[in-house]
Structures are given as structure tokens and as C-alpha cells.
Design a protein around this motif. Structure first.
Motif, PDB file in Angstrom:
ATOM      1  N   ILE A   5       0.861  -1.178   0.000  1.00 35.25           N
ATOM      2  CA  ILE A   5       0.000   0.000   0.000  1.00 35.25           C
ATOM      3  C   ILE A   5       0.899   1.232   0.000  1.00 35.25           C
ATOM      4  CG2 ILE A   5      -1.771   1.285   1.256  1.00 35.25           C
ATOM      5  CD1 ILE A   5      -2.508  -1.470   2.571  1.00 35.25           C
ATOM      6  N   MET A  45      -1.635  -1.024  -4.252  1.00 40.02           N
ATOM      7  CA  MET A  45      -2.664   0.009  -4.314  1.00 40.02           C
ATOM      8  C   MET A  45      -2.059   1.314  -3.832  1.00 40.02           C
ATOM      9  SD  MET A  45      -5.305  -0.493  -1.112  1.00 40.02           S
ATOM     10  CE  MET A  45      -6.297   0.841  -1.794  1.00 40.02           C
ATOM     11  N   ILE A  47      -2.921   5.130  -2.072  1.00 39.46           N
ATOM     12  CA  ILE A  47      -3.841   6.030  -1.388  1.00 39.46           C
ATOM     13  C   ILE A  47      -3.351   7.445  -1.652  1.00 39.46           C
ATOM     14  CG2 ILE A  47      -4.766   6.731   0.839  1.00 39.46           C
ATOM     15  CD1 ILE A  47      -4.389   3.846   1.786  1.00 39.46           C
ATOM     16  N   ASP A  69      -4.271  -0.951  -7.864  1.00 36.95           N
ATOM     17  CA  ASP A  69      -5.645  -0.732  -7.432  1.00 36.95           C
ATOM     18  C   ASP A  69      -5.878   0.765  -7.192  1.00 36.95           C
ATOM     19  OD1 ASP A  69      -8.092  -0.645  -6.150  1.00 36.95           O
ATOM     20  OD2 ASP A  69      -7.560  -2.041  -4.546  1.00 36.95           O
ATOM     21  N   SER A  71      -8.636   2.171  -5.995  1.00 32.62           N
ATOM     22  CA  SER A  71      -9.772   2.423  -5.102  1.00 32.62           C
ATOM     23  C   SER A  71      -9.426   3.370  -3.954  1.00 32.62           C
ATOM     24  CB  SER A  71     -10.315   1.099  -4.538  1.00 32.62           C
ATOM     25  OG  SER A  71      -9.337   0.442  -3.737  1.00 32.62           O
ATOM     26  N   GLY A  72      -8.128   3.584  -3.701  1.00 33.57           N
ATOM     27  CA  GLY A  72      -7.722   4.521  -2.665  1.00 33.57           C
ATOM     28  C   GLY A  72      -7.565   5.943  -3.162  1.00 33.57           C
ATOM     29  N   ARG A  74      -8.737   9.652  -4.418  1.00 35.15           N
ATOM     30  CA  ARG A  74      -9.825  10.607  -4.211  1.00 35.15           C
ATOM     31  C   ARG A  74      -9.724  11.705  -5.248  1.00 35.15           C
ATOM     32  NH1 ARG A  74      -7.749  12.315   1.202  1.00 35.15           N
ATOM     33  NH2 ARG A  74      -5.908  11.261   0.404  1.00 35.15           N
ATOM     34  N   THR A 110     -10.643   6.984   3.359  1.00 41.01           N
ATOM     35  CA  THR A 110     -11.228   5.754   3.870  1.00 41.01           C
ATOM     36  C   THR A 110     -10.102   4.844   4.354  1.00 41.01           C
ATOM     37  OG1 THR A 110     -13.045   5.922   2.299  1.00 41.01           O
ATOM     38  CG2 THR A 110     -12.657   3.768   3.285  1.00 41.01           C
ATOM     39  N   HIS A 112      -8.431   1.672   4.478  1.00 45.57           N
ATOM     40  CA  HIS A 112      -8.489   0.459   3.678  1.00 45.57           C
ATOM     41  C   HIS A 112      -8.022  -0.740   4.501  1.00 45.57           C
ATOM     42  CE1 HIS A 112      -9.476   2.418  -0.163  1.00 45.57           C
ATOM     43  NE2 HIS A 112      -8.862   3.444   0.394  1.00 45.57           N
ATOM     44  N   ASP A 113      -8.408  -1.891   4.071  1.00 38.72           N
ATOM     45  CA  ASP A 113      -8.125  -3.122   4.800  1.00 38.72           C
ATOM     46  C   ASP A 113      -6.624  -3.406   4.792  1.00 38.72           C
ATOM     47  OD1 ASP A 113      -8.548  -5.531   6.123  1.00 38.72           O
ATOM     48  OD2 ASP A 113      -8.758  -6.642   4.255  1.00 38.72           O
ATOM     49  N   ASP A 118       0.920  -7.230   5.106  1.00 41.48           N
ATOM     50  CA  ASP A 118       1.036  -6.165   4.122  1.00 41.48           C
ATOM     51  C   ASP A 118       2.267  -5.293   4.377  1.00 41.48           C
ATOM     52  OD1 ASP A 118      -1.256  -7.080   2.926  1.00 41.48           O
ATOM     53  OD2 ASP A 118      -2.573  -5.581   3.844  1.00 41.48           O
ATOM     54  N   MET A 139      -3.375   6.730   8.894  1.00 40.97           N
ATOM     55  CA  MET A 139      -3.173   5.488   8.152  1.00 40.97           C
ATOM     56  C   MET A 139      -1.956   4.726   8.669  1.00 40.97           C
ATOM     57  SD  MET A 139      -4.367   6.452   4.273  1.00 40.97           S
ATOM     58  CE  MET A 139      -3.716   8.121   4.216  1.00 40.97           C
TER      59      MET A 139
END
Length: 310
Positions: A5, A45, A47, A69, A71-72, A74, A110, A112-113, A118, A139
Motif C-alpha cells: 500500500i 494500491m 492512497i 488498485d 480504489s484509494g 480521491r 477511507t 483500507h483493509d 502487508d 493510516m
């Protein structure tokens, strides 16, 4: 499956040679590392945030195309994406000019998992900037609670030298939360006026983090690790097209090596054997050398394809 991440900024790098633009590519220190990892088959991913404009769409599409990814990410409303002008000199090293619009509405990220296996990469001024510091710190604290490996790339540029006293508390927090710290001779010269790797480690890093990698352009890299391990790694001479992304991809190689070897945070804490570090640093040097052979900020597709097979 464990993932990497990244937490950091995104920019559009416009690269100049002989004062003429030669390429425009998505960039950002952490972003570059994530693209190389995604290309090399490591689940990755990012962020971050980008503007709500055509450049922002280009950046997120590029991530998806390269296995990262998005999805992180904005999208910042009514905000233009940041630009970086990179002027290459005769040695293909870059001098930068940055253009960034301050966002008036910065959404809360958000969480993230994050799993114990990780790895988290963060760094640069993004990790110290008062505008982004609260989100980054939250985070990192979550990553620490989950037992993820945290890798901090200091990457502190001279443009922010006047802010050193203001950001020092955040810098020390970053060092304390990290399992591995990587920085360059230039970083510590700007921050502390020090250009000796041993002094930097013993006086500024060791109290906070036992694992430290000091890089110095084409000169040997120095490793200081748990168990009083000390290693020097000569840098193989490489014909360069651009050194943009060399440090970022050194980071990517370290993370790739950790994932490939299945290294856990517990193993890092106990101390890795010299042979393990040799293999990990070897990956870092391969990634850094590969990116210097092109105008782009990430490893070439053929290099990444070989890594996916290994």
C-alpha cells in the motif's frame, strides 16, 4: 495475498531535455514505485488524491492499466491536478519546478483493509505537509496496529529547507513508526547538514529505527540493520537516459525483495541475515538501474515481465 500500500502524491511529470519537452508521464515518488510493483506482479494500491480533471482521469486510468488498485484515489472537486516540470541536465539528473493548486475541500480518507502481512510505503513532503499529515498519520497508526511492515522514504527536497523546524516533530514520528528508513545523501545534508552515513545513522536514525539504507547516487549504498549488521553495496555503472525515479524504484525493489522472500515484520525486528539483505538490496539496485535506461519513471515492461516469472 499480501499487498503493498503506497501513500503519497500524484503529479503529471513533463520532462525536458535541452529545454524541449520530451515526455509527459504520470508521476510522484510513491506513485512511481507502485507502478513498478504493479507491473512486476506484486498486488499494489495507492492512497492519494488527484484533481477532478482530465489529468486526474489519465493518472487513475494509468494505474489500472499497470495493475495498481485505484480504489484509494480521491478526486478533489474543483481542483486541478498538480504538475511537475523536470529539466534534465547533461548527466540526465533532474531539476524540478512544481505547480500545485491547494485544495479547498480535502475529503477524509477511507481506512483500507490492512493485513499483518502487508507492506506500507510512504514518504516525501507529502508525509510531513500539514495539509496531508493528519490523514497520513492516521493510516500509519492503523498499519502499526495491524503489524504491517512500514517503509519510510525520507526524500526531503531543498525547496522545503525553510520548513525544517516546523516539520521536525512529524519527521521524528515517521522515523519512529518505520521498520525500514531509506534516505539519500542529499536528504540528510538538507535536514541535518550531515553527509556521513555512519553519523546520520548513529545520531539521527538508530534511536528510532534499527534498519536504515543510505543511498548516494552512483556511490555505494550503505545498510545499517538490526543485530549491528553493516553492509556496503557498490553501484554498477549504468548508461542513463534519465535518473528520474531511480530512488523511487530502489524503494520498489526493496519491497519486491521483501515480498518475494516472504519477510515478515517479526523477522525484520529479530534481524535478517546478511545473505537475505544482500538479495533484497540486489533487487533494489536492479530496479533502480532498469528505470535509468528510459525516459519513464517506472521499470520497463520487459524487465517487469521477467520479475513476474521469477
Amino acid at each position: 495475498m499480501r499487498k503493498v500500500i503506497g501513500i503519497g502524491e500524484t503529479v503529471l511529470d513533463i520532462i525536458f531535455k535541452d529545454n524541449q519537452p520530451t515526455a509527459a508521464v504520470p508521476g510522484g515518488s510513491t506513485f512511481n514505485a507502485m507502478i513498478s510493483l504493479g507491473r512486476s506482479g506484486v498486488p499494489a494500491m495507492l492512497i492519494s488524491e488527484t484533481g477532478d480533471d482530465r489529468v486526474g482521469q489519465f493518472v487513475t486510468d494509468f494505474m489500472t492499466q499497470n495493475g495498481v488498485d485505484p480504489s484509494g484515489m480521491r478526486r478533489m472537486p474543483d481542483t486541478k491536478s498538480p504538475l511537475s516540470l523536470a529539466f534534465l541536465n547533461e548527466n540526465n539528473d533532474a531539476e524540478y519546478i512544481f505547480y500545485k493548486e491547494n485544495a479547498t475541500d480535502r475529503p477524509t480518507p477511507t481506512m483500507h483493509d490492512i493485513q499483518p502481512g502487508d507492506l506500507v510505503l510512504f514518504g516525501s513532503y507529502y508525509a510531513l505537509n500539514p495539509d496531508t499529515r493528519p490523514q497520513v498519520k492516521a493510516m500509519l497508526e492503523e498499519a502499526r496496529r495491524q503489524g504491517a511492515i512500514i517503509y519510510y522514504d525520507v526524500n526531503f527536497r531543498p525547496a522545503h529547507q525553510g520548513e525544517i523546524m516546523k516539520i521536525r516533530p512529524s519527521l521524528m514520528e515517521n522515523l519512529e513508526m518505520a521498520d525500514i528508513v531509506r534516505g539519500s545523501r542529499d536528504d540528510f545534508n538538507v535536514l541535518y547538514g550531515l553527509d556521513d552515513a555512519e553519523k546520520v545513522y548513529s545520531e539521527k536514525i538508530a534511536f528510532y529505527c534499527p534498519n536504515f539504507i543510505y543511498t548516494d547516487s552512483s556511490r555505494p549504498a550503505h545498510l545499517f540493520a538490526s543485530g549491528n549488521l553493516r553492509r556496503d553495496y557498490p553501484v554498477e555503472k549504468t548508461e542513463t537516459v534519465s535518473t528520474i525515479g531511480a530512488g523511487d524504484n530502489f524503494n520498489a525493489g526493496i519491497l519486491y525483495g521483501l515480498v518475494k522472500a516472504g519477510i515478515t515484520r517479526g523477522q525484520l525486528t529479530q534481524g535478517l541475515p546478511a545473505s537475505q539483505w544482500d538479495a533484497i538490496i540486489g533487487e533494489a539496485q536492479q530496479f533502480a538501474a532498469a528505470v535509468c535506461k528510459s525516459i519513464y519513471n517506472y521499470v520497463p515492461e520487459d524487465f517487469a515481465r521477467d520479475k513476474r516469472k521469477s
